[in-house]
Write a protein that holds these residues in place. Structure first.
Motif, PDB file in Angstrom:
ATOM      1  N   GLN A  67       0.815  -1.352   0.108  1.00 56.13           N
ATOM      2  CA  GLN A  67       0.061   0.335   0.118  1.00 56.13           C
ATOM      3  C   GLN A  67       0.625   1.535  -0.299  1.00 56.13           C
ATOM      4  OE1 GLN A  67      -2.251  -1.666   3.235  1.00 56.13           O
ATOM      5  NE2 GLN A  67      -4.014  -1.657   2.447  1.00 56.13           N
ATOM      6  N   GLN A  68       1.866   0.981   0.640  1.00 53.01           N
ATOM      7  CA  GLN A  68       2.924   2.762   0.379  1.00 53.01           C
ATOM      8  C   GLN A  68       3.344   2.912  -0.332  1.00 53.01           C
ATOM      9  OE1 GLN A  68       4.837   0.809   4.479  1.00 53.01           O
ATOM     10  NE2 GLN A  68       4.612   2.716   5.440  1.00 53.01           N
ATOM     11  N   VAL A  69       3.543   2.139  -1.655  1.00 52.06           N
ATOM     12  CA  VAL A  69       4.365   1.999  -2.398  1.00 52.06           C
ATOM     13  C   VAL A  69       3.211   2.344  -3.905  1.00 52.06           C
ATOM     14  CG1 VAL A  69       6.135   1.220  -2.375  1.00 52.06           C
ATOM     15  CG2 VAL A  69       4.783  -0.058  -3.356  1.00 52.06           C
ATOM     16  N   ALA A  70       1.942   2.019  -3.377  1.00 49.15           N
ATOM     17  CA  ALA A  70       0.965   2.275  -4.880  1.00 49.15           C
ATOM     18  C   ALA A  70       0.684   1.078  -5.511  1.00 49.15           C
ATOM     19  CB  ALA A  70       0.921   3.372  -5.268  1.00 49.15           C
ATOM     20  N   GLY A  71       1.497  -0.237  -4.615  1.00 46.03           N
ATOM     21  CA  GLY A  71       1.771  -1.529  -5.460  1.00 46.03           C
ATOM     22  C   GLY A  71       0.097  -2.517  -5.836  1.00 46.03           C
ATOM     23  N   GLU A  72       0.564  -3.050  -6.677  1.00 45.67           N
ATOM     24  CA  GLU A  72      -0.704  -4.260  -7.274  1.00 45.67           C
ATOM     25  C   GLU A  72      -0.909  -5.416  -7.811  1.00 45.67           C
ATOM     26  OE1 GLU A  72      -1.695  -0.691 -10.665  1.00 45.67           O
ATOM     27  OE2 GLU A  72      -0.959  -2.562 -12.056  1.00 45.67           O
ATOM     28  N   ILE A  73      -1.795  -6.207  -7.200  1.00 44.50           N
ATOM     29  CA  ILE A  73      -1.564  -7.503  -7.184  1.00 44.50           C
ATOM     30  C   ILE A  73      -2.051  -8.347  -8.383  1.00 44.50           C
ATOM     31  CG2 ILE A  73      -2.247  -9.886  -6.055  1.00 44.50           C
ATOM     32  CD1 ILE A  73      -2.641  -8.227  -3.218  1.00 44.50           C
ATOM     33  N   LEU A  74      -1.226  -9.173  -8.981  1.00 46.94           N
ATOM     34  CA  LEU A  74      -1.942 -10.228 -10.035  1.00 46.94           C
ATOM     35  C   LEU A  74      -1.996 -12.056  -9.023  1.00 46.94           C
ATOM     36  CD1 LEU A  74      -2.668 -10.825 -12.871  1.00 46.94           C
ATOM     37  CD2 LEU A  74      -0.181 -11.456 -13.325  1.00 46.94           C
ATOM     38  N   SER A  75      -3.340 -12.067  -9.002  1.00 47.84           N
ATOM     39  CA  SER A  75      -3.615 -13.069  -7.873  1.00 47.84           C
ATOM     40  C   SER A  75      -4.059 -14.650  -9.071  1.00 47.84           C
ATOM     41  CB  SER A  75      -4.647 -13.071  -7.406  1.00 47.84           C
ATOM     42  OG  SER A  75      -5.355 -14.583  -6.752  1.00 47.84           O
ATOM     43  N   ILE A  76      -3.136 -15.915  -9.273  1.00 44.81           N
ATOM     44  CA  ILE A  76      -3.453 -16.747 -10.490  1.00 44.81           C
ATOM     45  C   ILE A  76      -4.341 -18.415  -9.773  1.00 44.81           C
ATOM     46  CG2 ILE A  76      -2.199 -18.195 -11.743  1.00 44.81           C
ATOM     47  CD1 ILE A  76      -2.327 -15.417 -12.618  1.00 44.81           C
ATOM     48  N   SER A  77      -4.628 -19.001  -9.617  1.00 46.01           N
ATOM     49  CA  SER A  77      -4.670 -20.248  -8.891  1.00 46.01           C
ATOM     50  C   SER A  77      -4.688 -21.225  -9.666  1.00 46.01           C
ATOM     51  CB  SER A  77      -7.074 -20.074  -9.384  1.00 46.01           C
ATOM     52  OG  SER A  77      -6.612 -20.743 -10.446  1.00 46.01           O
ATOM     53  N   GLN A  78      -3.718 -21.690  -9.034  1.00 50.98           N
ATOM     54  CA  GLN A  78      -2.648 -22.666  -9.157  1.00 50.98           C
ATOM     55  C   GLN A  78      -2.532 -24.219  -8.340  1.00 50.98           C
ATOM     56  OE1 GLN A  78       0.346 -21.612 -10.646  1.00 50.98           O
ATOM     57  NE2 GLN A  78       1.075 -23.278 -11.017  1.00 50.98           N
ATOM     58  N   PHE A  79      -3.624 -24.941  -8.516  1.00 49.88           N
ATOM     59  CA  PHE A  79      -3.514 -26.311  -7.690  1.00 49.88           C
ATOM     60  C   PHE A  79      -2.571 -26.783  -7.319  1.00 49.88           C
ATOM     61  CE2 PHE A  79      -4.678 -28.145 -11.889  1.00 49.88           C
ATOM     62  CZ  PHE A  79      -3.657 -29.055 -11.778  1.00 49.88           C
ATOM     63  N   THR A  80      -1.867 -26.998  -8.707  1.00 54.22           N
ATOM     64  CA  THR A  80       0.195 -27.485  -8.279  1.00 54.22           C
ATOM     65  C   THR A  80       0.920 -27.487  -7.624  1.00 54.22           C
ATOM     66  OG1 THR A  80       0.766 -26.033 -10.009  1.00 54.22           O
ATOM     67  CG2 THR A  80      -0.202 -28.246 -10.809  1.00 54.22           C
ATOM     68  N   LEU A  81       0.841 -26.018  -6.547  1.00 54.66           N
ATOM     69  CA  LEU A  81       0.819 -26.323  -5.538  1.00 54.66           C
ATOM     70  C   LEU A  81       1.307 -27.071  -3.941  1.00 54.66           C
ATOM     71  CD1 LEU A  81       0.417 -22.208  -4.891  1.00 54.66           C
ATOM     72  CD2 LEU A  81       2.591 -23.120  -5.262  1.00 54.66           C
ATOM     73  N   TYR A  82       0.019 -27.813  -4.313  1.00 55.08           N
ATOM     74  CA  TYR A  82       0.070 -29.013  -3.444  1.00 55.08           C
ATOM     75  C   TYR A  82       0.069 -30.682  -4.290  1.00 55.08           C
ATOM     76  CZ  TYR A  82      -2.688 -26.432   0.508  1.00 55.08           C
ATOM     77  OH  TYR A  82      -2.674 -24.851   1.182  1.00 55.08           O
ATOM     78  N   ALA A  83       1.364 -30.232  -5.101  1.00 59.20           N
ATOM     79  CA  ALA A  83       1.704 -31.226  -5.683  1.00 59.20           C
ATOM     80  C   ALA A  83       2.411 -32.605  -4.977  1.00 59.20           C
ATOM     81  CB  ALA A  83       2.776 -31.045  -7.046  1.00 59.20           C
ATOM     82  N   GLU A  84       2.258 -33.988  -4.727  1.00 58.50           N
ATOM     83  CA  GLU A  84       2.882 -34.271  -3.951  1.00 58.50           C
ATOM     84  C   GLU A  84       3.808 -35.709  -4.588  1.00 58.50           C
ATOM     85  OE1 GLU A  84       4.965 -36.956  -1.662  1.00 58.50           O
ATOM     86  OE2 GLU A  84       3.410 -35.606  -0.502  1.00 58.50           O
ATOM     87  N   THR A  85       5.073 -34.896  -4.908  1.00 55.58           N
ATOM     88  CA  THR A  85       6.101 -35.305  -5.760  1.00 55.58           C
ATOM     89  C   THR A  85       7.328 -36.689  -4.692  1.00 55.58           C
ATOM     90  OG1 THR A  85       7.840 -33.917  -4.398  1.00 55.58           O
ATOM     91  CG2 THR A  85       6.554 -33.992  -7.227  1.00 55.58           C
ATOM     92  N   THR A  86       7.023 -37.092  -3.941  1.00 56.38           N
ATOM     93  CA  THR A  86       7.723 -38.283  -3.362  1.00 56.38           C
ATOM     94  C   THR A  86       7.849 -39.517  -3.529  1.00 56.38           C
ATOM     95  OG1 THR A  86       5.595 -39.216  -1.256  1.00 56.38           O
ATOM     96  CG2 THR A  86       7.416 -37.006  -0.766  1.00 56.38           C
TER      97      THR A  86
END
Length: 148
Positions: A67-86
């Motif tokens: 907020q102090q730098v008047a920044g913006e957000i690009l939000s992307i859904s990403q189900f692969t953050l829950y990938a199980e790779t073991t």
């Protein structure tokens, strides 16, 4: 809930060769959910992200928030953050939240962020998206509400 946050100079998401959302400097958020997530996780990460001090002040120290730098957000859904790779070489995504719940939580999360006055651009839940960004730093922060 998991969020991978990257500080960027600019970013955009394209769907079917059309720009769907774009920002100038701020954060790209890759956002994933599991079935146990709810309002508490949304509130926690909204607070953490909006108050994260990773932008330079006049002395060049990372001391300012979005907020102090008047920044913006690009939000992307990403189900692969829950990938199980073991096991094996093909990841399993069974830990990712059910699409019905995850869609609802993703929309609520973006609404909460935007309600603070921050510009929030988004991808489209479940779409095949191409994300282009220019990292700033690079600065990358990983959040997992299971590890608060």
């Amino acid at each position: 809930m998991r969020v991978v946050l990257q500080r960027v100079k600019e970013a955009q998401v394209t769907i079917d060769e059309q720009v769907h959302g774009a920002i100038n400097h701020g954060f790209v958020l890759l956002v994933g959910f599991e079935d146990t997530d709810g309002q508490a996780e949304l509130d926690y990460l909204t607070h953490k992200i909006l108050n994260l001090r990773v932008f330079s002040d006049a002395a060049g120290k990372m001391n300012l928030n979005l907020q102090q730098v008047a920044g913006e957000i690009l939000s992307i859904s990403q189900f692969t953050l829950y990938a199980e790779t073991t096991h094996g070489n093909r990841p399993s995504f069974t830990a990712a939240g059910a699409p019905e719940l995850a869609t609802k939580l993703y929309d609520q999360f973006n609404h909460q962020l935007a309600a603070t006055g921050i510009k929030v651009a988004t991808g489209e839940f479940g779409a095949d998206m191409q994300v282009a960004l220019v990292n700033d730093g690079p600065v990358t922060i990983c959040y997992d509400t299971d590890r608060k």
